[in-house]
Design an enzyme around this catalytic site. Structure first.
Site, PDB file in Angstrom:
ATOM      1  CG  ASP A 284      -3.703   5.899   6.430  1.00 10.74           C
ATOM      2  OD1 ASP A 284      -2.506   5.704   6.752  1.00 10.74           O
ATOM      3  OD2 ASP A 284      -4.228   5.332   5.457  1.00 10.74           O
TER       4      ASP A 284
ATOM      5  CB  SER B  27      -0.939   0.017   1.212  1.00  9.13           C
ATOM      6  OG  SER B  27      -0.198  -0.048   2.419  1.00  9.13           O
TER       7      SER B  27
ATOM      8  CG  HIS C 220      -0.534   4.251   4.288  1.00  7.07           C
ATOM      9  ND1 HIS C 220      -1.736   3.759   4.749  1.00  7.07           N
ATOM     10  CD2 HIS C 220       0.103   3.214   3.685  1.00  7.07           C
ATOM     11  CE1 HIS C 220      -1.837   2.476   4.422  1.00  7.07           C
ATOM     12  NE2 HIS C 220      -0.734   2.124   3.793  1.00  7.07           N
TER      13      HIS C 220
END
Length: 379
Positions: A340, A50, A343
């Site tokens: 978040d 991600s 990240h």
């Protein structure tokens, strides 16, 4: 007088014709130059999780997605793209420095024709080095599948530019791979007494991960990768998600930091061994932990007000659950190191890429990206 008027008129006509031709020539020259610049930008391929996913998971039935607001709030379109960021992620910013447009997700229907020459992003949120990492996300593109897609991509590219040119594009491309963090967070430490933690002690697990990573990097070489940036894990115990679950005082989780401290030096050692094996500096180690720890340990030096609280989230440190429209959302993302629970923000990503480009051997070994680009431009 009439003769003089005719001569003046003829002169003006010739001048006008010359100017028009000059404009056409300049326009043609500018067009050719822009085409040359576009074709000179090297292709870029991205593999991983991600941290580098540009939106592949948007096309999959999985919970590991970032396709709803407020993701993308600071992206040029101000819309979610599937990037786990408020704006640009690390591959986007590297693409800027390559003078190229961002790589499209491999699953995007827009990736066809001339767009294939830019490269492709194969990354998928939730995956790891091991195929059993991220099983809770069900339908994600595991690294073995990402490499299958890379082979498929080359076949598609060959149909556009021919086999010889396709091979040249791949060999001259820049490759980025980011793996490892999920193998701890979403596997070994996912639940107490997880299957992998019962199978391996932490040092033995790290050794197993490195042995599996070796096979992945060898496969990238086999498929044509010749300049491959390999990032280590970040400071796993310092992200807001781990602070929310395991920290009462805001200190980084000791066990996850231990995992990163065991994994990263062994990855650097592996990269050195592979470069000796192939007789060339194919693989470049990026010390992601050190890059993150600069602003995690001293956020104000980088213009952040905090490196503990996520901009978007809920619970302690805004580190619990997903970032959604119902979450707390900071008004100025540039003041936060983390977007978040896991990240970095776009601003933090720019700091990381600056070290990838210009970092000393403490951050990039054997070379930083600027040195690589300069070396490759002379060959």
């Amino acid at each position: 007088m009439y003769s003089s008027f005719k001569q003046t008129k003829a002169f003006l006509f010739i001048l006008k014709t010359f100017m028009a031709a000059s404009y056409c020539y300049l326009f043609l020259l500018c067009s050719l130059l822009s085409l040359t610049v576009a074709s000179a930008a090297r292709a870029f391929f991205v593999f991983g999780d991600s941290l580098v996913d540009n939106g592949n998971n948007n096309y999959l039935a999985t919970t590991a997605r970032a396709d709803l607001p407020p993701y993308g709030i600071d992206y040029p379109t101000h819309r979610p793209t599937g990037r786990f960021s408020n704006g640009l992620n690390i591959p986007d910013i590297i693409s800027e420095h390559l003078g190229a447009e961002s790589t499209l997700p491999y699953l995007s229907p827009e990736l066809r024709g001339q767009k294939l020459l830019v490269g492709a992003n194969f990354a998928s949120a939730g995956i790891g080095i091991l195929n059993d990492t991220g099983i809770q996300f069900v339908n994600i593109i595991r690294i073995t599948k990402q490499l299958e897609y890379f082979k498929q991509y080359q076949e598609r590219l060959s149909s556009v530019v021919g086999q010889a040119r396709a091979k040249q594009i791949v060999n001259q491309a820049l490759v980025l791979i980011t793996l490892g963090g999920n193998d701890f967070v979403n596997n070994y430490y996912l639940i107490p007494f997880s299957p992998r933690s019962r199978e391996f002690s932490l040092p033995d697990y790290v050794h197993f991960l490195i042995s599996e990573y070796k096979k992945i990097l060898e496969k990238i070489y086999e498929l044509g990768g010749r300049r491959v940036i390999v990032t280590g894990t970040g400071p796993l115990g310092c992200v807001p998600a781990e602070l929310a679950e395991k920290s009462l005082t805001g200190e980084c989780d000791v066990e996850l930091q231990r995992a990163a401290n065991l994994f990263n030096p062994q990855l650097v050692k592996l990269i050195h061994q592979l470069n000796q094996q192939f007789g060339s500096d194919v693989f470049i180690a990026a010390n992601a932990k050190a890059m993150h720890m600069d602003f995690v340990s001293n956020p104000r030096a980088y213009g952040f007000v905090t490196s503990k609280y996520a901009c978007c989230g809920q619970g302690p440190y805004n580190g619990l659950g997903l970032c959604t429209m119902a979450s707390n959302l900071c008004p100025n993302r540039d003041l936060y190191a983390f977007w978040d629970a896991y990240h970095p923000t776009q601003k933090a990503n720019r700091i990381i890429v600056n070290q990838i480009l210009n970092g000393s051997p403490d951050y990039m070994t054997p070379f930083n990206l600027s040195t690589i680009l300069a070396m490759d431009s002379t060959t």
